[in-house]
Design an enzyme around this catalytic site. Sequence first.
Site, PDB file in Angstrom:
ATOM      1  N   ASP A   8       0.839  -1.202   0.000  1.00  0.00           N
ATOM      2  CA  ASP A   8       0.000   0.000   0.000  1.00  0.00           C
ATOM      3  C   ASP A   8       0.874   1.253   0.000  1.00  0.00           C
ATOM      4  O   ASP A   8       2.068   1.184   0.241  1.00  0.00           O
ATOM      5  CB  ASP A   8      -0.898  -0.046   1.254  1.00  0.00           C
ATOM      6  CG  ASP A   8      -1.955   1.042   1.222  1.00  0.00           C
ATOM      7  OD1 ASP A   8      -2.332   1.483   0.118  1.00  0.00           O
ATOM      8  OD2 ASP A   8      -2.408   1.463   2.301  1.00  0.00           O
ATOM      9  N   GLU A  11       2.593   4.534  -4.318  1.00  0.00           N
ATOM     10  CA  GLU A  11       2.656   5.356  -5.556  1.00  0.00           C
ATOM     11  C   GLU A  11       4.044   5.960  -5.755  1.00  0.00           C
ATOM     12  O   GLU A  11       4.420   6.148  -6.906  1.00  0.00           O
ATOM     13  CB  GLU A  11       1.589   6.454  -5.500  1.00  0.00           C
ATOM     14  CG  GLU A  11       0.168   5.926  -5.540  1.00  0.00           C
ATOM     15  CD  GLU A  11      -0.253   5.199  -4.262  1.00  0.00           C
ATOM     16  OE1 GLU A  11       0.252   5.558  -3.188  1.00  0.00           O
ATOM     17  OE2 GLU A  11      -1.074   4.270  -4.369  1.00  0.00           O
ATOM     18  N   ASP A  61      -8.969   3.489  -2.253  1.00  0.00           N
ATOM     19  CA  ASP A  61      -9.954   3.991  -1.289  1.00  0.00           C
ATOM     20  C   ASP A  61     -11.203   4.544  -1.972  1.00  0.00           C
ATOM     21  O   ASP A  61     -11.366   5.756  -2.130  1.00  0.00           O
ATOM     22  CB  ASP A  61      -9.305   5.059  -0.408  1.00  0.00           C
ATOM     23  CG  ASP A  61      -8.147   4.483   0.386  1.00  0.00           C
ATOM     24  OD1 ASP A  61      -8.045   3.240   0.466  1.00  0.00           O
ATOM     25  OD2 ASP A  61      -7.349   5.265   0.910  1.00  0.00           O
TER      26      ASP A  61
HETATM   27  C1  GLC Z   1      -4.710   3.447   2.667  1.00  0.00           C
HETATM   28  C2  GLC Z   1      -5.216   2.184   1.977  1.00  0.00           C
HETATM   29  C3  GLC Z   1      -6.289   1.557   2.824  1.00  0.00           C
HETATM   30  C4  GLC Z   1      -5.745   1.257   4.209  1.00  0.00           C
HETATM   31  C5  GLC Z   1      -5.202   2.526   4.835  1.00  0.00           C
HETATM   32  C6  GLC Z   1      -4.501   2.262   6.150  1.00  0.00           C
HETATM   33  O1  GLC Z   1      -5.664   4.413   2.722  1.00  0.00           O
HETATM   34  O2  GLC Z   1      -5.674   2.456   0.693  1.00  0.00           O
HETATM   35  O3  GLC Z   1      -6.762   0.383   2.219  1.00  0.00           O
HETATM   36  O4  GLC Z   1      -6.742   0.733   5.009  1.00  0.00           O
HETATM   37  O5  GLC Z   1      -4.253   3.136   3.971  1.00  0.00           O
HETATM   38  O6  GLC Z   1      -3.439   1.408   6.002  1.00  0.00           O
END
Ligand code: GLC
Length: 835
Positions: free
Chosen positions: A395, A398, A474
């Site tokens: 995660d 980017e 998200d």
């Molecule tokens: C980002 C991710 C999400 C995750 C959050 C906390 O927003 O896209 O899926 O729950 O980070 O880690």
Amino acid sequence: MISSGEIKRTEINHNNLMLTCYNGMLKIEIITPDIIRFKGTSGERFEDNYLFVIEDEFKNPLSIEDSLISDTDDSISINTESININIDKSFSKITISDKHNNILLEDFDSAFSFEGEEIKFIKKFSENTYYYGLGERFGKLEARGQKRILYNLDCMMYDKTDQLYLSIPFIIASSVSSKEEATDSFSFGIYSNNTFKTIADFTSDEFFSMSCSSGEMDYYFIYGKTPKDVIKKYTSLTGRMKMPPLWSIGYHQSRWGYKDFSKIKQIAQTFREKEIPCDAIHLDIQYMDGYRVFTWDEKHYPSPIAYLKNLKNEDKINIITIIDPGVKKDSDYDIFKEGVKKDLFCKRKNGDTFYGTVWPGTVAYPDFFKENTRDWWATLVSSLIRKGVSGVWNDMNEPVLKMKGKSNIDDPDMYHSYKDKLYKHKELRNLYAYFMAKATELGLTKERPNTRGFILTRSGFAGIQKYSAVWTGDNNSTWEHLRMTIPMLLNLGLSGVSFCGADVGGFASGSKCLIFKVMKKLDPSPELYARWIELACLTPFFRTHTIFKSKDQEPWSFGEEVENISKKYIKLRYQLLPYLYNCFYEAHSSGVPVMRPLFLNYPGDKKTYLIDDEYFVGEDLLVAPVVNKGAVDRCVYLPDGEWINYYNGDIYSGNKEIIVNTPLEMLPIFIKDGSIIPKYENFIQSTSDIKESILLVDVYLNKSSNSYELYEDDGFSNDYQNGLSSKTEFKYLVKGESVEFTIKRIGDFLPSYKVMKLTLKNVSFSPKKIVTNTFDMGSEKYKDIVKVSKNINYKTSTGMCWFLEESSMPKYSPNDVVVIIPNKKIDKVHFTLFG
Ligand code: GLC
């Protein structure tokens, strides 16, 4: 903008055609007769080859001398076996046509144009042609009227944005024939092999363009007769997915905010108590110690090895842990210290470590472009796997450089080193997550070379499918996002990423700055959650996930009615796993996606081209989810042929729209006529239960003949790469009052179910006898005639068992003919059913 202009000099080299333009240079390489690479530069020479994501076998162009070249004063043309390329010398205008003289792609004026560092190509729209792809895209399925900025961005709770987490500069176009002989239909793809920020613009009425903020114009033109053909070629160029572990295509449960291991255990047990199938639970950032990657919070997530073992053995739950790239700057944190010591982080121009801010505060970013960084990261990933983790969720990759306030991602003072060459961040940003996934995969395979790993990523670039599944980040708990899920996933699939999904129920909603205050009233309603489960239950990746502090979002969190609906559809997915797994095999072996827009299966049907609220799973299942609040019916377009209602066997004629009733518990699914659909029995709670199951094969006989090939392997090891798999071919031929049926299995893998239950549905006559004429079991050969009478099992000495079951489709015949075949004897079965 300055255009490339007139061609002044032509140079036919061994494996390229080099054209000197009035402004800049144009280079053409033939990669295969169907794949041509066009490069343009405003300079006087081309940079080194740029082959980050290209598969080895396509790295070297073919000899251009093998293609017919004609060079006159006005134009130069190259003819391969499948296409003709003509370049008008006065404007360096490229026109590509097929062998029927259909113009596939044509420059609007000249081959390319530039201004400063920006370089772009502009192509005319063709008549009757539709454009798709570009990876993750929030908007309708077809691209016209839209603009997409391809530069990876953390865009939490995106709304109508044209810039998202993952960028794939691949356009796929399909034209639909206006003539009866269909010689004027074609398809093509354009993969822009430039990693800088790129704008794909489809807002003009006359043309579309791709404009790269720097670098060279560098695109691969891919010709195909059909869009499937193009995807096959595009994915052979940029790679295909490996076979996923079977458990990873089961249901996943996640939330940001499961506070400790006992909560995880309780969630796992609730799935089992309620008999709702589930294979994986995700641990979000809280399992770590202060968000330090590869650590565990000892208070809330103590003794991970014991806990994970318990979850796996007792609850059959796989654990997937989130990992962000940012490594906390902390002089007491070994991983950070090691990264600095070994020089593994991204740098500033002056050689200092580049720091940003993410969850843990100040972080350094591993330079995944360096091989030694990838090896180091792989060792860390391996340590997670040793603890019992089954998959990794990448995660913020980017990557997010700054959490709050304005972040400079366009041109930060950040550098990457790839093969000893230094690159500015803006050139490689789009590839950061791709190389992180590559490092993660290395870690998974290093630790368990013969076990399939699972990686989920938020960001990526063309080719990401080789390493990872993708989720769409998200999203919001709104009806609009529910609706957009279908075109988003379809475009990902068309762009090579088959294994993709969206957060079920929506991740979040509300105003970005007030998120935690407004959350309560914006949680998904029971209705929205139920519809989302329905929509997603046959999408390739299936996971519920939600934001911190939102209301509970488990299948049982919305009351009894929604719990039952969730259970029904999660079970349906598990029942269809053999069919779904076979679709994954197709994606692995040919690149053709699991989840498909209608036009992909019916490119000759113009009416399918703009439909983006229905989808196909593979070739035979058409899914039409309800995407509007309060809708109690919906309109479904059925392509040509007959379509069978999945639940009650009602048959509809296609090539038209029908209205179907859709009370809350109804997800309309239609089976294509003549289909052969493999399924499991209902009771599977997780994929590890399959040993106890039997394989059902439903055969819909409302067509004169059909065949289906079922791929099977063990679902978890890499032995399939060494040939341990099997393919079973089912084939039937209906002639008057007889049906001839054959099953042939080849391959060394013996699936673990004990028996196969074959159900012949829609038999249009009343069956009276069955002749087993070649049931070959080793040396024993014999001929057997069986009189079939209702509800009487007839067991032959071979172990095959025949009986009639009340038909779910009495319109044809009151009975289905059921054959039970011991799994071990499926190598070759041949029988004929007579009326
Ligand atoms: C980002 C991710 C999400 C995750 C959050 C906390 O927003 O896209 O899926 O729950 O980070 O880690």
